[in-house]
Scaffold this motif. Structure first.
Motif, mmCIF file in Angstrom:
data_model
loop_
_atom_site.group_PDB
_atom_site.id
_atom_site.type_symbol
_atom_site.label_atom_id
_atom_site.label_comp_id
_atom_site.label_asym_id
_atom_site.label_seq_id
_atom_site.Cartn_x
_atom_site.Cartn_y
_atom_site.Cartn_z
ATOM 1 N N ARG A 151 26.753 43.777 56.030
ATOM 2 C CA ARG A 151 25.671 42.946 55.481
ATOM 3 C C ARG A 151 24.866 42.311 56.602
ATOM 4 N NH1 ARG A 151 23.879 38.267 55.548
ATOM 5 N NH2 ARG A 151 25.541 37.700 56.990
ATOM 6 N N TRP A 152 23.570 42.268 56.448
ATOM 7 C CA TRP A 152 22.748 41.497 57.388
ATOM 8 C C TRP A 152 21.484 41.061 56.680
ATOM 9 C CZ3 TRP A 152 18.051 43.636 59.494
ATOM 10 C CH2 TRP A 152 17.840 44.983 59.222
ATOM 11 N N SER A 153 20.685 40.251 57.353
ATOM 12 C CA SER A 153 19.542 39.579 56.706
ATOM 13 C C SER A 153 18.219 40.125 57.255
ATOM 14 C CB SER A 153 19.611 38.072 56.990
ATOM 15 O OG SER A 153 20.849 37.537 56.585
ATOM 16 N N ARG A 189 14.085 41.146 57.387
ATOM 17 C CA ARG A 189 12.810 40.499 57.034
ATOM 18 C C ARG A 189 11.796 41.505 56.509
ATOM 19 N NH1 ARG A 189 14.351 37.397 61.695
ATOM 20 N NH2 ARG A 189 14.777 35.244 61.086
ATOM 21 N N PHE A 220 6.270 30.039 58.713
ATOM 22 C CA PHE A 220 7.017 31.127 59.375
ATOM 23 C C PHE A 220 7.675 32.034 58.332
ATOM 24 C CE2 PHE A 220 11.244 32.653 60.683
ATOM 25 C CZ PHE A 220 10.823 33.633 61.567
ATOM 26 N N ASN A 221 8.331 31.417 57.359
ATOM 27 C CA ASN A 221 9.008 32.238 56.350
ATOM 28 C C ASN A 221 8.004 32.983 55.462
ATOM 29 O OD1 ASN A 221 11.641 31.772 57.185
ATOM 30 N ND2 ASN A 221 11.799 29.873 56.006
ATOM 31 N N TRP A 270 6.940 36.570 56.715
ATOM 32 C CA TRP A 270 7.733 37.792 56.478
ATOM 33 C C TRP A 270 8.217 37.923 55.032
ATOM 34 C CZ3 TRP A 270 12.570 37.040 54.638
ATOM 35 C CH2 TRP A 270 13.192 35.828 54.912
ATOM 36 N N HIS A 285 18.030 37.423 52.134
ATOM 37 C CA HIS A 285 17.782 36.646 53.364
ATOM 38 C C HIS A 285 17.538 35.197 52.959
ATOM 39 C CE1 HIS A 285 16.237 36.807 57.718
ATOM 40 N NE2 HIS A 285 16.430 35.537 57.392
ATOM 41 N N GLN A 286 18.504 34.352 53.298
ATOM 42 C CA GLN A 286 18.417 32.940 52.918
ATOM 43 C C GLN A 286 17.487 32.190 53.863
ATOM 44 O OE1 GLN A 286 22.535 31.379 51.918
ATOM 45 N NE2 GLN A 286 23.060 33.387 52.721
ATOM 46 N N MET A 287 16.891 31.139 53.349
ATOM 47 C CA MET A 287 15.943 30.351 54.151
ATOM 48 C C MET A 287 16.146 28.854 53.925
ATOM 49 S SD MET A 287 12.473 32.407 53.205
ATOM 50 C CE MET A 287 13.031 33.239 51.733
ATOM 51 N N ALA A 288 16.286 28.133 55.050
ATOM 52 C CA ALA A 288 16.260 26.671 54.972
ATOM 53 C C ALA A 288 14.809 26.181 54.999
ATOM 54 C CB ALA A 288 17.027 26.079 56.147
ATOM 55 N N GLY A 289 13.937 27.002 55.528
ATOM 56 C CA GLY A 289 12.531 26.621 55.706
ATOM 57 C C GLY A 289 11.751 26.642 54.413
ATOM 58 N N THR A 326 17.822 25.844 49.443
ATOM 59 C CA THR A 326 17.415 27.072 50.132
ATOM 60 C C THR A 326 16.391 27.841 49.306
ATOM 61 O OG1 THR A 326 19.260 28.223 49.067
ATOM 62 C CG2 THR A 326 19.589 27.549 51.355
ATOM 63 N N ARG A 378 24.230 41.823 65.602
ATOM 64 C CA ARG A 378 24.555 40.516 65.027
ATOM 65 C C ARG A 378 25.430 39.757 66.024
ATOM 66 N NH1 ARG A 378 27.528 41.450 59.995
ATOM 67 N NH2 ARG A 378 26.802 39.468 59.180
ATOM 68 N N ARG A 432 27.906 36.224 66.813
ATOM 69 C CA ARG A 432 28.681 35.101 66.280
ATOM 70 C C ARG A 432 29.446 34.409 67.408
ATOM 71 N NH1 ARG A 432 25.859 36.186 62.509
ATOM 72 N NH2 ARG A 432 26.434 36.302 60.319
HETATM 73 C C1 LIG Z 1 21.319 28.301 54.832
HETATM 74 C C2 LIG Z 1 20.563 29.319 55.662
HETATM 75 C C3 LIG Z 1 19.271 29.035 56.067
HETATM 76 C C4 LIG Z 1 18.534 29.981 56.774
HETATM 77 N N1 LIG Z 1 17.208 29.715 57.065
HETATM 78 C C5 LIG Z 1 16.430 30.704 57.543
HETATM 79 C C6 LIG Z 1 15.012 30.526 57.615
HETATM 80 O O1 LIG Z 1 14.448 29.486 57.213
HETATM 81 N N2 LIG Z 1 14.272 31.551 58.116
HETATM 82 C C7 LIG Z 1 14.827 32.731 58.543
HETATM 83 O O2 LIG Z 1 14.082 33.626 58.959
HETATM 84 N N3 LIG Z 1 16.173 32.936 58.458
HETATM 85 C C8 LIG Z 1 16.984 31.968 57.972
HETATM 86 N N4 LIG Z 1 18.344 32.166 57.812
HETATM 87 C C9 LIG Z 1 18.950 33.446 58.222
HETATM 88 C C10 LIG Z 1 19.863 33.286 59.421
HETATM 89 O O3 LIG Z 1 19.090 33.118 60.586
HETATM 90 C C11 LIG Z 1 20.802 34.502 59.529
HETATM 91 O O4 LIG Z 1 21.640 34.540 58.402
HETATM 92 C C12 LIG Z 1 21.649 34.435 60.790
HETATM 93 O O5 LIG Z 1 20.831 34.626 61.936
HETATM 94 C C13 LIG Z 1 22.746 35.480 60.805
HETATM 95 O O6 LIG Z 1 22.208 36.761 60.635
HETATM 96 P P1 LIG Z 1 22.832 37.775 59.565
HETATM 97 O O7 LIG Z 1 22.721 37.130 58.206
HETATM 98 O O8 LIG Z 1 21.927 39.001 59.669
HETATM 99 O O9 LIG Z 1 24.229 38.051 59.958
HETATM 100 C C14 LIG Z 1 19.119 31.232 57.140
HETATM 101 C C15 LIG Z 1 20.441 31.495 56.732
HETATM 102 C C16 LIG Z 1 21.153 30.556 55.998
HETATM 103 C C17 LIG Z 1 22.553 30.901 55.537
#
Ligand SMILES: Cc1cc2nc3c(=O)[nH]c(=O)nc-3n(C[C@H](O)[C@H](O)[C@H](O)COP(=O)(O)O)c2cc1C
Length: 203
Positions: A24-26, A28, A81-82, A85, A133-137, A157, A183, A185
């Motif tokens: 799994r990965w996040s 854009r 920013f969010n 993408w 892809h989760q975002m805090a922004g 989120t 990735r 960690r």
């Molecule tokens: C709660 C949370 C908030 C995040 N906020 C953002 C964000 O605002 N913008 C963004 O591009 N990625 C955001 N991310 C993605 C993380 O940067 C990403 O999960 C992390 O770099 C690890 O990468 P992976 O999920 O591919 O393993 C967020 C992830 C989480 C869990």
């Protein structure tokens, strides 16, 4: 489209883990494939069966598919920013918690429980070839008002959802690299303590 088409990233795991977590990965960018209502219901169902403190299930999800009013309303509340993408995502969501227990006390575990909901959703999605892809922004105060959540709720989120396999050329150059970079960690010994906490200068 299914998980066989998922672009794999390098995940240098130090110990054995299941493939769904490893792969799994996040992203854009997302494939130009709609996420059906049935797909979404599977994701929500996976979230629904997450554990939560006292089984309070404090999570709430707002969702919208591209082209709909709900999608646009969520998009309008992402930070710039969010937005740059997330426009690639066929579905947008907000993850929202009720910060109070049913008897009106502070629920200090609500955010934790939304995290479990979302992690369940992410793994279910991944098993279907779908990425989240989760975002805090996100402008959480404005989004709370926009979707008429009461005072005790918190928009924690935003979440972009779509099938893996998008074209990274849809991103600016800075972001393109992140689509293929390994990735990363912290090491386990930086945050796992078989005894007292030991503060480390990490990363
Ligand atoms: C709660 C949370 C908030 C995040 N906020 C953002 C964000 O605002 N913008 C963004 O591009 N990625 C955001 N991310 C993605 C993380 O940067 C990403 O999960 C992390 O770099 C690890 O990468 P992976 O999920 O591919 O393993 C967020 C992830 C989480 C869990």
């Amino acid at each position: 489209m299914n998980k066989e088409n998922t672009p794999l990233k390098k995940t240098p795991n130090d110990h054995s883990i299941m493939d769904t977590i490893k792969d799994r990965w996040s992203p854009r960018v997302f494939a130009d494939i709609p996420v059906s209502q049935t797909d979404l219901q599977s994701l929500f169902e996976a979230g629904r069966w997450a554990a939560s403190s006292n089984n309070f299930q404090p999570w709430n999800i707002v969702w919208g598919v591209k082209g709909s009013k709900s999608y646009e309303r969520i998009m309008n509340h992402l930070v710039e920013f969010n937005q740059s993408w997330a426009v690639n995502a066929p579905v947008l969501m907000l993850g929202v918690i009720n910060t109070k227990t049913p008897d009106g006390k502070d629920n200090y575990h609500a955010l934790h429980d939304l995290g479990q909901f979302t992690a369940n959703m992410a793994l279910q999605a991944h098993s279907m070839g779908i990425a989240i892809h989760q975002m805090a922004g996100v402008d959480f105060e404005a989004a709370k008002k926009e979707f008429e959540f009461p005072e005790e709720y918190h928009v924690a989120t935003a979440i972009a959802v779509g099938y893996y396999g998008g074209d990274k050329n849809n991103l600016n150059e800075d972001l393109q690299g992140a689509e293929t970079s390994p990735r990363v960690r912290k090491k386990q010994d930086e945050f796992i303590f078989n005894g007292n906490f030991v503060k480390r200068e990490s990363l």
